[in-house]
Enzyme design. Sequence first.
Site, PDB file in Angstrom:
ATOM      1  N   GLY A   1       0.829  -1.189   0.000  1.00 60.15           N
ATOM      2  CA  GLY A   1       0.000   0.000   0.000  1.00 60.15           C
ATOM      3  C   GLY A   1       0.872   1.251   0.000  1.00 60.15           C
ATOM      4  N   CYS A   2       0.299   2.366  -0.414  1.00 61.35           N
ATOM      5  CA  CYS A   2       1.074   3.601  -0.518  1.00 61.35           C
ATOM      6  C   CYS A   2       1.491   4.124   0.850  1.00 61.35           C
ATOM      7  CB  CYS A   2       0.290   4.661  -1.291  1.00 61.35           C
ATOM      8  SG  CYS A   2      -1.404   4.915  -0.708  1.00 61.35           S
ATOM      9  N   TYR A   3       0.539   4.245   1.773  1.00 59.65           N
ATOM     10  CA  TYR A   3       0.889   4.734   3.105  1.00 59.65           C
ATOM     11  C   TYR A   3       1.881   3.810   3.830  1.00 59.65           C
ATOM     12  CZ  TYR A   3      -3.112   8.015   2.889  1.00 59.65           C
ATOM     13  OH  TYR A   3      -4.000   9.016   2.563  1.00 59.65           O
TER      14      TYR A   3
ATOM     15  N   THR B   1       4.140   1.938   2.592  1.00 54.27           N
ATOM     16  CA  THR B   1       5.472   2.062   1.999  1.00 54.27           C
ATOM     17  C   THR B   1       6.278   3.133   2.717  1.00 54.27           C
ATOM     18  OG1 THR B   1       4.751   1.290  -0.179  1.00 54.27           O
ATOM     19  CG2 THR B   1       6.726   2.667  -0.113  1.00 54.27           C
TER      20      THR B   1
END
Length: 327
Positions: A134-136, A138
């Site tokens: 997921g982006c967050y 990462t």
Amino acid sequence: MSVAETTKAPTAGTAKKPATVFVDGGSGTTGLGINERLKLQGDVAVKTIPDDKRKDPAAKKALMEEVDLVILCLPDDAAKETVALIDSMGTSGPKVLDASTAYRVAPDWAYGFPELTPDQAGKIKAAKKVSNPGCYPTGAIALLRPIVDAGLLQSDYPVTVNAVSGYSGGGKSMIASFEDGSAPSFELYGLGFEHKHLPEMQLYSNLTQRPIFVPSVGNYRQGMLVSIPLQLDTLPGKPTGADLQAALAKRYAGSTYVSAMPLQNDATKGGRIEPEALNDTNQLELYVFASDKHHQAVLVARLDNLGKGASGAAVQNMRLMLGLADQ
């Protein structure tokens, strides 16, 4: 490094049969970003399925029998159905890279953050199944894992993760609401303490206590900041900001895409950072803002939620899984 800089055709005389890839669910934000990047991959051929056959299991299975790797950009339940179909193919089934949240903490899947540990890229390369992060998480994991591993942050520390993303990470309905002017300029969300990114954030940061995660979205398209405040006197050995920065620098030394930036301390002027500087790249920058006077620090990760937070990371993982040279 821009999308164009991370992808290029092989030089003359070195061309070989390209690896074959199928992107299942290429109409969403992540899928569209992956397809744009794949157009620039000179050593990868993309196979597609007619729109009227997208939900036909037999047609999808026939196509997957022809490719080396499938990238799933689907809702969790649909991703699970496709993975079950791949599993039914046995040894003839392709490798699979899943961009949903369905398998991010599954023990038999490799986690697709190659910089997680020194041996993680090798695990991804050897794996048949990889979950794209997921982006967050990462940003949060990139900040937390090195300092937990170094003993500078106890695994049961009450971590708080604050983050802001551009609206492109929120799906079609959120994108539409911001672009038609009906959305607020800024809002917190995920305040029910059940955000889907929390399990991977905790697991791969090596935290035994569930962090508090407070995501937010701003009225701009893409770009992300993830920040973690720390009271340094409550940490083992009372480390300085320089100690934290050194742990990050050691972990990511030589990394192509992750950079530990110089320490920002009391003597550093400014004390500001904006979220859009890395848009359209696969780069991730990690900062330590620290005050020796007040014994406090804020760790900050900056990335493109559509780049290292999604599509860029997927292409990086794809190249590892296919045994292709990093570009």
